[in-house]
Motif scaffolding. Structure first.
Motif, PDB file in Angstrom:
ATOM      1  N   SER A  37       0.868  -1.157   0.053  1.00 41.17           N
ATOM      2  CA  SER A  37       0.038  -0.195  -0.067  1.00 41.17           C
ATOM      3  C   SER A  37       0.654   1.316  -0.245  1.00 41.17           C
ATOM      4  O   SER A  37       2.071   1.356   0.381  1.00 41.17           O
ATOM      5  CB  SER A  37      -0.733   0.043   1.366  1.00 41.17           C
ATOM      6  N   ASP A  51      -3.071  10.677   0.345  1.00 46.61           N
ATOM      7  CA  ASP A  51      -4.399  10.949  -0.274  1.00 46.61           C
ATOM      8  C   ASP A  51      -4.127  11.575  -1.342  1.00 46.61           C
ATOM      9  O   ASP A  51      -4.369  11.100  -2.637  1.00 46.61           O
ATOM     10  CB  ASP A  51      -5.501  11.474   0.447  1.00 46.61           C
ATOM     11  N   ALA A  54      -1.823   9.407  -3.858  1.00 52.49           N
ATOM     12  CA  ALA A  54      -2.540   8.363  -4.264  1.00 52.49           C
ATOM     13  C   ALA A  54      -3.275   8.909  -5.366  1.00 52.49           C
ATOM     14  O   ALA A  54      -3.659   8.418  -6.660  1.00 52.49           O
ATOM     15  CB  ALA A  54      -3.545   7.772  -3.337  1.00 52.49           C
ATOM     16  N   HIS A  55      -3.692  10.131  -5.428  1.00 54.63           N
ATOM     17  CA  HIS A  55      -4.669  10.864  -6.348  1.00 54.63           C
ATOM     18  C   HIS A  55      -3.866  11.225  -7.605  1.00 54.63           C
ATOM     19  O   HIS A  55      -4.288  10.782  -8.620  1.00 54.63           O
ATOM     20  CB  HIS A  55      -5.375  12.184  -5.865  1.00 54.63           C
ATOM     21  N   GLU A  58      -3.301   7.645  -9.682  1.00 55.88           N
ATOM     22  CA  GLU A  58      -4.118   6.708 -10.383  1.00 55.88           C
ATOM     23  C   GLU A  58      -3.865   6.455 -11.563  1.00 55.88           C
ATOM     24  O   GLU A  58      -3.355   6.943 -12.529  1.00 55.88           O
ATOM     25  CB  GLU A  58      -5.504   7.865 -10.670  1.00 55.88           C
ATOM     26  N   ILE A  59      -3.943   4.824 -11.877  1.00 60.13           N
ATOM     27  CA  ILE A  59      -3.498   4.194 -12.878  1.00 60.13           C
ATOM     28  C   ILE A  59      -4.717   4.691 -14.254  1.00 60.13           C
ATOM     29  O   ILE A  59      -4.101   4.767 -15.106  1.00 60.13           O
ATOM     30  CB  ILE A  59      -3.456   2.972 -12.593  1.00 60.13           C
ATOM     31  N   ASN A  60      -5.905   4.617 -13.964  1.00 63.48           N
ATOM     32  CA  ASN A  60      -6.821   4.800 -14.884  1.00 63.48           C
ATOM     33  C   ASN A  60      -6.674   6.357 -15.406  1.00 63.48           C
ATOM     34  O   ASN A  60      -7.131   7.288 -14.759  1.00 63.48           O
ATOM     35  CB  ASN A  60      -8.501   4.665 -14.454  1.00 63.48           C
ATOM     36  N   LYS A  63      -9.573   8.657 -14.810  1.00 65.22           N
ATOM     37  CA  LYS A  63      -9.741   9.176 -13.177  1.00 65.22           C
ATOM     38  C   LYS A  63      -8.796   9.795 -12.807  1.00 65.22           C
ATOM     39  O   LYS A  63      -8.809  10.817 -11.817  1.00 65.22           O
ATOM     40  CB  LYS A  63      -9.922   7.828 -12.416  1.00 65.22           C
ATOM     41  N   ARG A  64      -7.542   9.811 -13.474  1.00 68.25           N
ATOM     42  CA  ARG A  64      -6.278  10.547 -13.049  1.00 68.25           C
ATOM     43  C   ARG A  64      -6.620  11.985 -13.259  1.00 68.25           C
ATOM     44  O   ARG A  64      -7.186  12.569 -14.221  1.00 68.25           O
ATOM     45  CB  ARG A  64      -5.042  10.168 -13.887  1.00 68.25           C
ATOM     46  N   HIS A  73      -6.429  19.853  -4.932  1.00 71.72           N
ATOM     47  CA  HIS A  73      -6.668  19.047  -3.884  1.00 71.72           C
ATOM     48  C   HIS A  73      -6.610  19.681  -2.646  1.00 71.72           C
ATOM     49  O   HIS A  73      -5.695  20.534  -2.341  1.00 71.72           O
ATOM     50  CB  HIS A  73      -5.557  17.781  -4.022  1.00 71.72           C
TER      51      HIS A  73
END
Length: 85
Positions: A37, A51, A54-55, A58-60, A63-64, A73
């Motif tokens: 993680s 957070d 992680a934002h 984002e792999i997609n 969504k990134r 953010h």
């Protein structure tokens, strides 16, 4: 994203499985990433920062966040209080 990549074929199969070419055996070997993680990799108490990272990671790609979205953010608006020596 992988389908559009120019060098994707060097590192991924057509099913998007990760692999590498073993020079010694001349065989393809699958690389299975270790499950972990971000919290484990960034051991700190600042959950907002985790957070935020992680934002950004984002792999997609749908969504990134874009650059302007990333700058919105909440972590970037936290007040900064310098530590006095």
């Amino acid at each position: 994203m992988l389908a559009k990549g120019r060098g994707t074929y060097k590192y991924f199969t057509k099913n998007h499985m990760l692999y590498e070419h073993n020079q010694e055996t001349n065989r393809l070997e699958y690389l299975i990433p270790k499950r972990t993680s971000l919290r484990h990799r960034l051991p700190m108490g600042d959950q907002g920062f985790i957070d935020f990272v992680a934002h950004l990671l984002e792999i997609n790609p749908k969504k990134r966040p874009t650059e302007s979205e990333a700058l919105k953010h909440p972590w970037l608006s936290y007040p900064y209080e310098p530590i006095s020596a």
